[in-house]
Scaffold this active site. Structure first.
Site, PDB file in Angstrom:
ATOM      1  N   ASP A 172       0.844  -1.208   0.000  1.00 38.76           N
ATOM      2  CA  ASP A 172       0.000   0.000   0.000  1.00 38.76           C
ATOM      3  C   ASP A 172       0.879   1.258   0.000  1.00 38.76           C
ATOM      4  OD1 ASP A 172       0.871  -0.186   2.608  1.00 38.76           O
ATOM      5  OD2 ASP A 172      -1.123   0.029   3.522  1.00 38.76           O
ATOM      6  N   ASP A 229      -1.074  -6.180  -0.294  1.00 39.81           N
ATOM      7  CA  ASP A 229      -1.290  -5.525   0.993  1.00 39.81           C
ATOM      8  C   ASP A 229      -2.773  -5.276   1.203  1.00 39.81           C
ATOM      9  OD1 ASP A 229       0.489  -4.893   2.997  1.00 39.81           O
ATOM     10  OD2 ASP A 229       1.322  -3.146   1.962  1.00 39.81           O
ATOM     11  N   LYS A 275      -1.032  -9.422   2.968  1.00 38.82           N
ATOM     12  CA  LYS A 275      -0.265  -8.954   4.133  1.00 38.82           C
ATOM     13  C   LYS A 275      -1.121  -7.967   4.901  1.00 38.82           C
ATOM     14  CE  LYS A 275       3.337  -5.913   3.779  1.00 38.82           C
ATOM     15  NZ  LYS A 275       2.812  -4.787   4.542  1.00 38.82           N
ATOM     16  N   GLU A 285      -1.181  -5.502   8.774  1.00 40.21           N
ATOM     17  CA  GLU A 285      -0.333  -4.934   9.827  1.00 40.21           C
ATOM     18  C   GLU A 285      -0.906  -5.233  11.213  1.00 40.21           C
ATOM     19  OE1 GLU A 285       0.333  -0.765   9.030  1.00 40.21           O
ATOM     20  OE2 GLU A 285       1.106  -1.171   7.016  1.00 40.21           O
ATOM     21  N   GLU A 331       9.557  -4.174  10.411  1.00 41.13           N
ATOM     22  CA  GLU A 331       9.909  -2.864   9.829  1.00 41.13           C
ATOM     23  C   GLU A 331      10.460  -1.899  10.879  1.00 41.13           C
ATOM     24  OE1 GLU A 331       7.075  -1.136   7.123  1.00 41.13           O
ATOM     25  OE2 GLU A 331       8.178   0.764   7.047  1.00 41.13           O
TER      26      GLU A 331
HETATM   27  O1  KIV Z   1       3.589  -1.091   1.566  1.00 39.23           O
HETATM   28  C1  KIV Z   1       4.755  -1.508   1.555  1.00 39.23           C
HETATM   29  O2  KIV Z   1       5.521  -1.306   0.604  1.00 39.23           O
HETATM   30  C2  KIV Z   1       5.203  -2.272   2.708  1.00 39.23           C
HETATM   31  C3  KIV Z   1       6.669  -2.537   2.827  1.00 39.23           C
HETATM   32  C4  KIV Z   1       7.358  -1.301   3.198  1.00 39.23           C
HETATM   33  C5  KIV Z   1       6.947  -3.658   3.755  1.00 39.23           C
HETATM   34  O3  KIV Z   1       4.419  -2.631   3.526  1.00 39.23           O
END
Ligand code: KIV
Length: 280
Positions: free
Chosen positions: A46, A85, A115, A117, A184
């Protein structure tokens, strides 16, 4: 027939001690190039909100925007594992939302995994998603969707208590069935300790060399996004400068009447053209 890297391939890489290179890509040409370079796992992050769409954080990114970009990356690739994401508020309100939206990223977008968070607080959601057959990558430490809560993009896990919390968050995600975890912007020693305690791969960004893999943002690596360069990024090329010079030369050639020449034009034979002038 080409086979995409799977979540079991990634876990096997950790077992063999093989480092995992992951990179973001957001569209057809960039994904083609990243796969051509042999990167086994592509993240449609994202972060596209900032480096592609010009938002000032990842918070405004929508499901429709993610789907648009995920589809392009999937169309461009045959071998890379594509992680999509989950954007802010696509999974936080309820597990039902999380399941529906993750399902869309796999069914409509064509991604192989998603993915999201958060640590222990999203573990039950992760468990439900994994039970539904959706592979999930976790993400702890500096989670950019919480930038308003953190008050900026700051290093996380700096005190003993915060470092221990990070470890238990990572453990909770592994226990819930996550197949890998992004760490991160946390101290390198903390990332290495977490990596040693987990059986699933850790993918670091600003988390030092002790992780099982690394992820970077395509635009940071190539000098395509110059608003700011994070400290953890290394520039492997100055593509932005190359583009500016090329475009400047093109504009100059147009202004000077040097582009196009006959080589870039379609020329009619003299005989046919003499008929045209006769008829005109
Ligand atoms: O959105 C993204 O690019 C990420 C990475 C920085 C891990 O979540």
């Amino acid at each position: 027939m080409d086979k995409r890297t799977s979540v079991t391939d990634l876990k096997a890489m950790k077992k063999r001690g093989e480092k995992i290179a992951m990179l973001t890509a957001y569209d057809y040409p960039s994904a083609r190039l990243v796969e051509e370079a042999g990167v086994p796992i592509i993240l449609v992050g994202d972060s596209l909100g900032m480096v592609v769409l010009g938002y000032d954080s990842t918070v405004p990114v929508t499901m429709d925007e993610m789907l648009h970009h995920v589809k392009a990356v999937v169309r461009a690739t045959k071998r890379a594992h594509v992680v999509a994401d989950m954007p802010f508020m696509s999974y936080q309100a309820s597990p039902a939302d999380a399941l529906r939206n993750a399902g869309r990223l796999l069914k409509e977008g064509g991604a192989q995994s998603v993915k999201l968070e958060g640590g222990a607080r999203v573990a039950e959601t992760v468990r439900m998603m994994v039970e539904a057959g959706i592979p999930v990558m976790g993400h702890v430490g500096l989670t950019p969707q919480s930038v308003n809560q953190f008050g900026g993009y700051k290093v996380q896990g700096k005190t003993p208590a915060a470092a221990v919390r990070l470890l238990s968050d990572a453990m909770a995600l592994q226990e819930a069935g996550a197949y890998a975890i992004v760490l991160e912007t946390i101290p390198a020693q903390v990332a290495e300790t977490i990596t040693g305690k987990l059986s699933i791969p850790t993918i670091g960004i600003g988390a030092g060399p002790g992780c099982d893999g690394q992820v970077q943002v395509f635009h940071d690596l190539l000098g395509l996004f110059t608003d700011f360069t994070p400290r953890h990024a290394r520039r492997y090329a100055e593509v932005g400068e190359t583009i500016i010079n090329a475009v400047r030369n093109y504009a100059f050639d147009v202004q000077e009447g040097r582009f196009p020449t006959d080589k870039e034009s379609f020329i009619m034979s003299e005989t046919v053209f003499s008929d045209v002038t006769h008829l005109a």
